[in-house]
Design a protein around this motif. Sequence first.
Motif, PDB file in Angstrom:
ATOM      1  N   THR A   1     -21.457   4.013 164.226  1.00 17.33           N
ATOM      2  CA  THR A   1     -22.317   5.057 164.898  1.00 17.33           C
ATOM      3  C   THR A   1     -22.687   6.302 164.463  1.00 17.33           C
ATOM      4  OG1 THR A   1     -20.258   5.739 165.895  1.00 17.33           O
ATOM      5  CG2 THR A   1     -21.384   3.824 167.134  1.00 17.33           C
ATOM      6  N   GLY A   2     -22.061   6.746 163.123  1.00 19.60           N
ATOM      7  CA  GLY A   2     -22.090   8.064 162.971  1.00 19.60           C
ATOM      8  C   GLY A   2     -21.182   8.843 162.968  1.00 19.60           C
ATOM      9  N   VAL A   3     -20.373   8.452 163.965  1.00 21.46           N
ATOM     10  CA  VAL A   3     -18.941   9.235 164.267  1.00 21.46           C
ATOM     11  C   VAL A   3     -17.804   8.126 164.101  1.00 21.46           C
ATOM     12  CG1 VAL A   3     -18.104  10.447 166.000  1.00 21.46           C
ATOM     13  CG2 VAL A   3     -20.396  10.597 165.905  1.00 21.46           C
ATOM     14  N   GLY A   4     -16.667   8.732 163.746  1.00 21.80           N
ATOM     15  CA  GLY A   4     -15.579   7.984 163.480  1.00 21.80           C
ATOM     16  C   GLY A   4     -15.540   6.755 162.551  1.00 21.80           C
ATOM     17  N   PRO A   5     -14.447   5.695 162.521  1.00 26.71           N
ATOM     18  CA  PRO A   5     -14.396   4.897 161.432  1.00 26.71           C
ATOM     19  C   PRO A   5     -15.619   3.812 161.290  1.00 26.71           C
ATOM     20  CG  PRO A   5     -12.735   4.285 163.149  1.00 26.71           C
ATOM     21  CD  PRO A   5     -13.696   5.654 163.342  1.00 26.71           C
TER      22      PRO A   5
ATOM     23  N   PHE B   1     -30.488   7.789 163.905  1.00 22.79           N
ATOM     24  CA  PHE B   1     -30.067   9.057 164.714  1.00 22.79           C
ATOM     25  C   PHE B   1     -30.318   8.940 166.289  1.00 22.79           C
ATOM     26  CE2 PHE B   1     -31.143  11.017 160.451  1.00 22.79           C
ATOM     27  CZ  PHE B   1     -29.878  11.395 160.263  1.00 22.79           C
TER      28      PHE B   1
ATOM     29  N   LEU C   1     -28.060   5.040 166.987  1.00 26.34           N
ATOM     30  CA  LEU C   1     -26.742   5.185 166.463  1.00 26.34           C
ATOM     31  C   LEU C   1     -26.262   3.835 165.658  1.00 26.34           C
ATOM     32  CD1 LEU C   1     -25.091   7.013 169.445  1.00 26.34           C
ATOM     33  CD2 LEU C   1     -26.273   8.080 167.557  1.00 26.34           C
TER      34      LEU C   1
ATOM     35  N   ASN D   1     -30.488  17.875 167.791  1.00 23.91           N
ATOM     36  CA  ASN D   1     -30.545  16.955 166.534  1.00 23.91           C
ATOM     37  C   ASN D   1     -29.518  17.649 165.602  1.00 23.91           C
ATOM     38  OD1 ASN D   1     -32.669  15.326 167.575  1.00 23.91           O
ATOM     39  ND2 ASN D   1     -34.206  16.137 166.707  1.00 23.91           N
TER      40      ASN D   1
ATOM     41  N   GLN E   1     -25.794  16.627 166.920  1.00 22.08           N
ATOM     42  CA  GLN E   1     -25.906  15.220 167.053  1.00 22.08           C
ATOM     43  C   GLN E   1     -25.794  14.447 165.757  1.00 22.08           C
ATOM     44  OE1 GLN E   1     -28.978  12.556 168.130  1.00 22.08           O
ATOM     45  NE2 GLN E   1     -27.669  11.069 168.966  1.00 22.08           N
ATOM     46  N   GLN E   2     -26.705  14.770 164.643  1.00 17.53           N
ATOM     47  CA  GLN E   2     -26.520  14.359 163.581  1.00 17.53           C
ATOM     48  C   GLN E   2     -25.390  14.802 162.488  1.00 17.53           C
ATOM     49  OE1 GLN E   2     -30.542  15.184 162.099  1.00 17.53           O
ATOM     50  NE2 GLN E   2     -31.383  14.190 163.642  1.00 17.53           N
TER      51      GLN E   2
ATOM     52  N   ALA F   1     -22.332  15.981 164.124  1.00 18.70           N
ATOM     53  CA  ALA F   1     -21.251  15.986 164.938  1.00 18.70           C
ATOM     54  C   ALA F   1     -19.867  15.642 164.617  1.00 18.70           C
ATOM     55  CB  ALA F   1     -21.362  15.117 166.342  1.00 18.70           C
ATOM     56  N   SER F   2     -19.723  14.488 163.759  1.00 18.68           N
ATOM     57  CA  SER F   2     -18.425  14.189 163.217  1.00 18.68           C
ATOM     58  C   SER F   2     -18.035  15.299 162.141  1.00 18.68           C
ATOM     59  CB  SER F   2     -18.649  12.930 162.673  1.00 18.68           C
ATOM     60  OG  SER F   2     -17.700  12.501 162.199  1.00 18.68           O
TER      61      SER F   2
ATOM     62  N   LEU G   1     -19.316   8.858 173.022  1.00 14.70           N
ATOM     63  CA  LEU G   1     -18.937   8.592 171.810  1.00 14.70           C
ATOM     64  C   LEU G   1     -17.902   9.373 171.187  1.00 14.70           C
ATOM     65  CD1 LEU G   1     -19.709   6.415 169.597  1.00 14.70           C
ATOM     66  CD2 LEU G   1     -21.448   8.059 169.061  1.00 14.70           C
ATOM     67  N   LEU G   2     -18.278  10.877 171.417  1.00 12.52           N
ATOM     68  CA  LEU G   2     -17.349  11.908 170.729  1.00 12.52           C
ATOM     69  C   LEU G   2     -15.906  11.631 171.419  1.00 12.52           C
ATOM     70  CD1 LEU G   2     -19.237  15.115 170.534  1.00 12.52           C
ATOM     71  CD2 LEU G   2     -19.088  13.064 168.889  1.00 12.52           C
TER      72      LEU G   2
ATOM     73  N   GLN H   1     -13.959   9.049 170.039  1.00 10.64           N
ATOM     74  CA  GLN H   1     -13.584   9.243 168.779  1.00 10.64           C
ATOM     75  C   GLN H   1     -12.391  10.097 168.832  1.00 10.64           C
ATOM     76  OE1 GLN H   1     -14.356   6.937 166.558  1.00 10.64           O
ATOM     77  NE2 GLN H   1     -15.919   6.133 167.313  1.00 10.64           N
TER      78      GLN H   1
END
Lengths: 319, 433
Positions: free
Chosen positions: A64-68, A284, A287, B79, B82-83, B85-86, B109-110, B113
Amino acid sequence: MADTALAKAPVAPRRGRAGAETRSRGPRGAGAYLTYLVPATVLFTVVIAVPLVMNVYTSFTRWTGVGPRQWAGLANYRQLLHDSEFWASMWHSLALVAAMAVIPAALGLLVAAALFDVIAKRFSPRVASLLRACVYLPQVLPIIVAAIVWGWILDPQHGALNVALRDVGLGFLAHDLLGDPHTALLTVMAVLVWFQLGYPVVIFMAALQRTDPALGEAAEIDGATWRQRLWLVTVPQIRPEIYVVLLTCTVASLRAFGWIYALTSGGPGVSTQVPSYYSYQSFFTNLEVGYGSAIATVMTLIILLVSVAFLWLQRRHAG
Amino acid sequence: MPRKSAGLLIAALVALAGSLAACGSSGGGGGSSSSSKVLKVWWYEGPGSAYQIAWNQAIADFKKQHPGVTVQFSLKSFNQMQQNASMILNSSDVPDVMEYNKGDATTGLLSKQGLLTDLTPEAAKYGWDKLLGPDLQVTARYDSKGVMGSGSWYGVSDYAEYLTVYYNKDMFAKYGIQVPTTMAQLTAAMDKFTKAGVTPFANAGNDYMAMQYLYQMELSQATPQQVQNYERYTGSVDFHDAAWTNAVKTFQDWIKKGYIAKNSVGLTATQAGNDFETGKNPMLMSGSWWAGTFESDIKNFSWGTFLWPGNTLNAGSGGNLFVVPKNAANKELAYDFINDTLKPDVQKLLANNGAVPIAASTDGVTNPLNVQLIQNFQTLAGSNGLAYYPDWPTPNFYNLLLAQTQDLMNGASGDQVLSTLQSNYDQYVSSLG
């Protein structure tokens, strides 16, 4: 992203050859010259190679772009095979190749020849230069700015085009060009031809200046028409430039993003969707980073193949 | 000379390597001793918006209460956040408190995680759980799967938003039309406008607007349970049920009758807002976030708002959230700041600048337009009528609904559109496990 890598890829072999030449001068010289390659190699690794490898790796995962990331094997590629939106975007890419490479190159050749042979000789070279600058102007504009202005011009209700048509009594021709799925892609293509034309014109005019005028004159004395001289005498002489224009424009059309982003967002429906924009959406907003990477990887391969094919053709003709 | 250039080259390489190493080593690490006196605040609401005006006041209030603390504010773009964030939230340079979009695909989602701080104890301590009604809490709480509506608090919103109809009072008067309170009255009003050659509603097919019309039409026949199922996966969702089938039919009917212009299919929200502002269309159904813009832009006619007639369920929710990253250095200060955004002076500034304050109080609100906006919200919140937004269930629903409503406007089969929505929805829900 990966597509930046592609534009640079064809340069690599040349660099290799340079290295080979230096090596022949002896071990000490080679060592000294190799040092100069270090900055470029470091930059190439950091800016191109590593992101490319990461992109290919990501395309085999769900993320998803975040996490593993979760390993997904070929699942993204299998999904691509059955994704009608992806296939539609590939077909639209072909249309953009026509609009950004084939049509501008053909038109550009005619315009360049007309400016060089007719305008410069009958009027003056300054008039030809001025007209060349006018045709080149769209290339100087930032894509987003040009696209937003075209969006205004093509606005169905208040846009300059439809308002002008209504004002001169041609209201029946007024149409929601970007909103109708039957005309949206054609409209985008027309705008792209306008944008792209200046580039081949400038390159071809420069090429024409290095051609041997004696050949054209000899053909003229032998009774060749203008069209015959252009096709049989001039075109073979400027073939290297034609290849360069076709290659760079084809690669640019496969990466076309800004125009779609600012003009249509791929719509209406998916009627102007292209792989680069679809990849961006997957990355983007949807996700689905793995899926977006798979699209980018496929485009990378296609652009590489196109580049190699063009370079091979060019070299064969040069040889 | 060669030796000199070699030296320069080595120096340049060392510098490059150094800077690369610096890029790579930004992970981990809490706040240093000097940062303990700094509150880092990030948001992305633009200058001049009601939110920025109100939140600047919250910063001023915070500074008064914490004289030794420096507030470092940065304006970001959504943007941009979000792009990255991690990367941002895993680094040491995290803000202490930041605005983030509500919903599963963003804050959910955040939180899933583990990048955000659980605010449940603070919600009880500061009384946020009492201030925000049950409908508004939905977007503040996320479960372990990142699904909104239950579980821990991960963010707090200090404003609300909902879809409403903006109407041009001058044009209504010109055509002798009263504010409609039922769908039949609205239809009669639209017929009057179309007969006079005026397209009643502004719309944008290439933006969020068209899908919101469709959703309001769906909500006119949906039950609260169906909304929960759709948004929170609490039960099965059938896109071929009566409510959705009616929605696509009504939507296409409106296009055919010219209540919404077919050629709005390629327009953006800004263009639709413009169409209302210039008096081209007498009505626009969109978010309460437009109120502030219209208040400052519209000078040559008077306008008002009314609720979408006939609906007990209406799209709307709490606004964007203030969240506290897991790695924030000064969480206690962050909680105090969040609490300041809920204080009456900040809430009043929101209300007076065209936003809906979360406490929804009209006390001290001077502009009658804003009073009306808040009162209509009170009506909805009072009857638990907030039904969120159509694009929330899956991350790709925004793009999908946008493309599908464009297809509907261009005459695609409603049944086909609903099947596409169904298969995408089902695919996402099954991927949740």
